[in-house]
Motif scaffolding. Structure first.
Motif, short mmCIF file in Angstrom:
data_model
loop_
_atom_site.label_atom_id
_atom_site.label_comp_id
_atom_site.label_asym_id
_atom_site.label_seq_id
_atom_site.Cartn_x
_atom_site.Cartn_y
_atom_site.Cartn_z
N ALA A 1 0.82 -1.20 0.00
CA ALA A 1 0.00 0.00 0.00
C ALA A 1 0.86 1.26 0.00
O ALA A 1 0.57 2.23 -0.70
CB ALA A 1 -0.93 0.00 1.21
N ILE A 2 1.96 1.24 0.77
CA ILE A 2 2.80 2.43 0.90
C ILE A 2 3.49 2.80 -0.42
O ILE A 2 3.62 3.98 -0.75
CB ILE A 2 3.84 2.24 2.02
CG1 ILE A 2 3.15 2.26 3.39
CG2 ILE A 2 4.93 3.31 1.98
CD1 ILE A 2 4.06 1.96 4.56
N TYR A 3 3.90 1.77 -1.17
CA TYR A 3 4.62 2.07 -2.41
C TYR A 3 3.78 2.92 -3.36
O TYR A 3 4.32 3.65 -4.21
CB TYR A 3 5.04 0.78 -3.12
CG TYR A 3 4.02 0.25 -4.11
CD1 TYR A 3 3.94 0.75 -5.41
CD2 TYR A 3 3.10 -0.72 -3.74
CE1 TYR A 3 2.99 0.29 -6.30
CE2 TYR A 3 2.15 -1.19 -4.61
CZ TYR A 3 2.10 -0.68 -5.89
OH TYR A 3 1.14 -1.13 -6.77
N ILE A 4 2.43 2.83 -3.20
CA ILE A 4 1.55 3.51 -4.15
C ILE A 4 1.70 5.03 -4.06
O ILE A 4 1.42 5.75 -5.02
CB ILE A 4 0.08 3.10 -3.91
CG1 ILE A 4 -0.77 3.36 -5.16
CG2 ILE A 4 -0.52 3.81 -2.72
CD1 ILE A 4 -0.50 2.46 -6.31
N ILE A 5 2.17 5.54 -2.90
CA ILE A 5 2.28 6.99 -2.74
C ILE A 5 3.25 7.59 -3.75
O ILE A 5 2.86 8.45 -4.56
CB ILE A 5 2.67 7.36 -1.29
CG1 ILE A 5 1.60 6.85 -0.31
CG2 ILE A 5 2.86 8.86 -1.15
CD1 ILE A 5 1.98 7.02 1.15
N PRO A 6 4.54 7.15 -3.78
CA PRO A 6 5.43 7.70 -4.80
C PRO A 6 5.08 7.20 -6.21
O PRO A 6 5.16 7.97 -7.19
CB PRO A 6 6.81 7.20 -4.38
CG PRO A 6 6.56 6.00 -3.54
CD PRO A 6 5.26 6.27 -2.84
N TRP A 7 4.68 5.92 -6.31
CA TRP A 7 4.37 5.35 -7.63
C TRP A 7 3.25 6.12 -8.31
O TRP A 7 3.35 6.49 -9.48
CB TRP A 7 3.98 3.88 -7.45
CG TRP A 7 3.83 3.08 -8.72
CD1 TRP A 7 4.80 2.38 -9.36
CD2 TRP A 7 2.64 2.92 -9.50
NE1 TRP A 7 4.30 1.76 -10.48
CE2 TRP A 7 2.96 2.08 -10.59
CE3 TRP A 7 1.34 3.37 -9.38
CZ2 TRP A 7 2.03 1.70 -11.55
CZ3 TRP A 7 0.39 3.00 -10.34
CH2 TRP A 7 0.75 2.18 -11.40
N TYR A 8 2.19 6.39 -7.57
CA TYR A 8 1.03 7.11 -8.10
C TYR A 8 1.43 8.54 -8.50
O TYR A 8 1.01 9.04 -9.55
CB TYR A 8 -0.06 7.14 -7.04
CG TYR A 8 -1.39 7.71 -7.48
CD1 TYR A 8 -2.33 6.91 -8.11
CD2 TYR A 8 -1.72 9.05 -7.23
CE1 TYR A 8 -3.57 7.42 -8.49
CE2 TYR A 8 -2.94 9.57 -7.61
CZ TYR A 8 -3.87 8.76 -8.24
OH TYR A 8 -5.09 9.28 -8.62
N ALA A 9 2.26 9.17 -7.67
CA ALA A 9 2.70 10.54 -7.96
C ALA A 9 3.56 10.58 -9.22
O ALA A 9 3.44 11.50 -10.05
CB ALA A 9 3.48 11.10 -6.78
N TRP A 10 4.43 9.57 -9.41
CA TRP A 10 5.31 9.54 -10.59
C TRP A 10 4.53 9.31 -11.89
O TRP A 10 5.02 9.65 -12.96
CB TRP A 10 6.38 8.45 -10.43
CG TRP A 10 7.34 8.75 -9.32
CD1 TRP A 10 7.64 9.96 -8.79
CD2 TRP A 10 8.13 7.80 -8.59
NE1 TRP A 10 8.55 9.85 -7.77
CE2 TRP A 10 8.88 8.52 -7.63
CE3 TRP A 10 8.30 6.41 -8.65
CZ2 TRP A 10 9.77 7.91 -6.76
CZ3 TRP A 10 9.17 5.80 -7.77
CH2 TRP A 10 9.90 6.53 -6.84
N MET A 11 3.33 8.73 -11.79
CA MET A 11 2.51 8.52 -12.99
C MET A 11 1.90 9.83 -13.49
O MET A 11 1.36 9.88 -14.60
CB MET A 11 1.39 7.52 -12.72
CG MET A 11 1.85 6.12 -12.44
SD MET A 11 2.76 5.35 -13.82
CE MET A 11 4.25 4.84 -12.95
N GLY A 12 1.96 10.88 -12.69
CA GLY A 12 1.45 12.18 -13.10
C GLY A 12 -0.05 12.15 -13.32
O GLY A 12 -0.81 11.61 -12.52
N THR A 13 -0.49 12.71 -14.43
CA THR A 13 -1.93 12.78 -14.74
C THR A 13 -2.51 11.42 -15.12
O THR A 13 -3.72 11.28 -15.25
CB THR A 13 -2.18 13.78 -15.89
OG1 THR A 13 -1.40 13.37 -17.03
CG2 THR A 13 -1.79 15.19 -15.49
N HIS A 14 -1.64 10.43 -15.31
CA HIS A 14 -2.11 9.10 -15.71
C HIS A 14 -2.31 8.17 -14.51
O HIS A 14 -2.50 6.96 -14.68
CB HIS A 14 -1.10 8.45 -16.67
CG HIS A 14 -0.84 9.24 -17.91
ND1 HIS A 14 -1.77 9.41 -18.90
CD2 HIS A 14 0.27 9.94 -18.30
CE1 HIS A 14 -1.26 10.16 -19.87
NE2 HIS A 14 -0.03 10.50 -19.52
#
Length: 542
Positions: free
Chosen positions: A34-47
């Motif tokens: 669950a925690i990894y999603i924070i940076p991962w989601y942010a790095w995906m930008g608008t996608h």
């Protein structure tokens, strides 16, 4: 009477010890996931939401193929190894493991091949899913080996190797996901689809490290297992053909039952978009973003707490199977009672706690989004039903009631399918969760009625404990929610740091209240056992 009390305490300790290890591995791996999603989601930008939707849909298909590729054999092997160990036939347990390992290799190759070939069909109208599914095929190839190795240890009621392998697997997986996502999106400024492909390939990377750790554990315990085999009764002769029949016969129900939650999710995956498309006129990606809100975003977070019941289920199956093999119906009744009460004690407050802090928790992981937070709130409630389904199906499997477990699962799926369209029409994005809860209520009710009638566990005691836990949990829920609302007036909950403070504060206040009251009322002592009495005295609670 004293002997019965001692047996009850021993059963409770075995369940607690196994559940503790499985919970440790499962919770930490889920938290990392669950925690990894924070940076991962942010790095995906608008996608971000579209990338999450791609991941969610591919993972639902992957989960089904994974269950098929393992063919329920790890669970079946764990159950049968426990059965033979209970009657001092350790040699047969090792034979089961070796034959099961051979089957796993074959099923892994076949399933990975089929998944690769069928990916254009499975992707539906979204061709972006095809390469994502290809990247998951490698995991389908090797994870069956990892699964059966875990099953062998669980058959000995040794949950520690499985728990640590889960943790190592997840650490390796998350490390690969974050490294590749950062490299592709932030350094190379590449395609989000390429990043999603690599993130899914991480499942195979994690599995490799998990297998390596379990091999070390197998080598470490080999001499001890050899001694157990030498001291076996050796009164039962089982041919290779009989072993294969036994493995397959026990594994088929595991495939269907273990796929239960995945079947519910796949129904959402293939029906939500067409139904919503007929109800509202928005873009394809907008509907995909809505799907991601419950199909992955909220689901990823609630599975952290659902893993509590999964851990208990993995522990309960071998214990119940051992009692069933010895035809010890008093022990079976105790095991059912212990398992259900432990589930209620931890799962109800965890689910309501997640609902209480849903707004700040959603902001921490995905950013401020009122709709996403509301869906997480409802998902927190749904987690109780998902957990109850998991634990009850495990109990039925441990008691060789596989046919009934499948029947009850099918009833739940049929009920969900009936309510799916009207629920989405009336409640839109919330509809799939509501239809899932309705379907699960039927499955849970039938399973509880059957266990109560056939095995005559102490239903009245469990009912009283359930009511007490529910009342205390609702009080805890209100206390946490009030804190989040009032503190949210002072701290802007749309900022991640503030949201972290709100979620942490609400969780600590609610958690301390729950454990204080349950200790004070001696609920914890009744459910967990006499050993917590010493802790209560040290804390001057009673």
């Amino acid at each position: 009477m004293n002997n019965n009390n001692q047996q009850t305490e021993n059963s409770r300790i075995s369940l607690l010890k196994g559940s503790a290890w499985m919970t440790l591995g499962s919770i930490f791996s889920r938290v990392l996931g669950a925690i990894y999603i924070i940076p991962w989601y942010a790095w995906m930008g608008t996608h971000g939401n579209v990338a999450n939707a791609l991941t969610a849909k591919s993972y639902n298909i992957y989960s089904l193929f994974l269950i098929i590729s393992t063919a329920g054999i790890p669970g079946a092997v764990a159950k049968q190894v426990a059965k033979y160990n209970a009657i001092n036939e350790y040699g047969i347990g090792r034979k089961l493991f070796k034959h099961g390992l051979f089957l796993m290799m074959i099923f892994g190759v076949v399933s990975a091949f089929v998944m690769t070939i069928a990916s254009p069909i499975l992707a539906g109208n979204d061709s972006r899913q095809i390469p994502v599914l290809h990247s998951l095929a490698l995991a389908v190839l090797i994870i069956p080996i990892l699964s059966i190795m875990r099953g062998y240890f669980q058959g000995y009621n040794d949950m520690m190797p499985s728990a640590l392998s889960q943790l190592v697997e997840q650490i390796a997986r998350v490390a690969w996901m974050l490294f590749t996502a950062y490299l592709i999106m932030q350094v190379q400024h590449g395609s989000y689809l390429t990043a999603v492909i690599q993130s899914n390939l991480a499942a195979a990377v994690g599995a490799f490290f998990g297998i390596a750790l379990l091999v070390l554990f197998l080598l470490k315990r080999k001499s001890n297992d050899d001694k157990l085999i030498l001291s076996s009764n050796n009164e039962i002769e089982v041919s290779t053909q009989s072993l294969f029949k036994e493995i397959i016969g026990q594994s088929v129900p595991f495939i269907i039952i273990d796929s239960g939650i995945t079947f519910f999710q796949l129904m959402d995956q293939y029906t939500f978009h067409p139904i919503m498309n007929n109800l509202v006129h928005v873009s394809y990606d907008q509907i995909e973003s809505w799907y991601a809100l419950f199909g992955l975003n909220a689901n990823k977070l609630i599975m952290v707490i659902v893993s509590l019941s999964t851990a208990m289920a993995m522990t309960a199956i071998p214990l119940l199977s051992g009692a069933h093999a010895k035809k010890d119906y008093k022990d079976i009744s105790r095991q059912i009672e212990n398992t259900l009460e432990l589930f209620l004690f931890f799962m109800i407050p965890a689910s309501l706690g997640m609902a209480a802090v849903s707004v700040p928790v959603y902001t921490i992981f995905y950013g401020a989004d009122p709709l996403g937070a509301n869906i997480l709130f409802l998902s927190g409630i749904a987690a109780m039903f998902l957990g109850a389904f998991t634990i009850l199906m495990a109990i039925l499997q441990g008691l060789s009631e596989n046919g009934l477990a499948i029947k009850y699962l099918l009833i739940g799926i049929i009920i969900k399918s009936i309510f799916q369209w009207p629920a989405i029409k009336l409640f839109q994005v919330y509809g799939p969760l509501i239809s899932t809860i309705i379907g699960l209520i039927f499955t849970i009710t039938f399973a509880l009625m059957h266990l109560r009638i056939k095995y005559k566990y102490n239903y009245k005691r469990t009912k009283k404990i359930f009511i007490a836990i529910l009342i205390v949990s609702l009080m805890m829920f209100m206390l946490s929610l009030i804190f989040v609302v009032i503190a949210g007036k002072l701290l802007n909950p749309e900022h991640r740091i503030n949201a972290l403070i709100l979620a942490t504060g609400g969780s600590i206040i609610g958690g301390l209240f729950y454990f204080y009251i349950t200790f004070k009322l001696k609920l914890a002592q009744k459910v967990i056992g006499n050993k917590v009495e010493r802790l209560a005295k040290k804390l001057h609670i009673c």
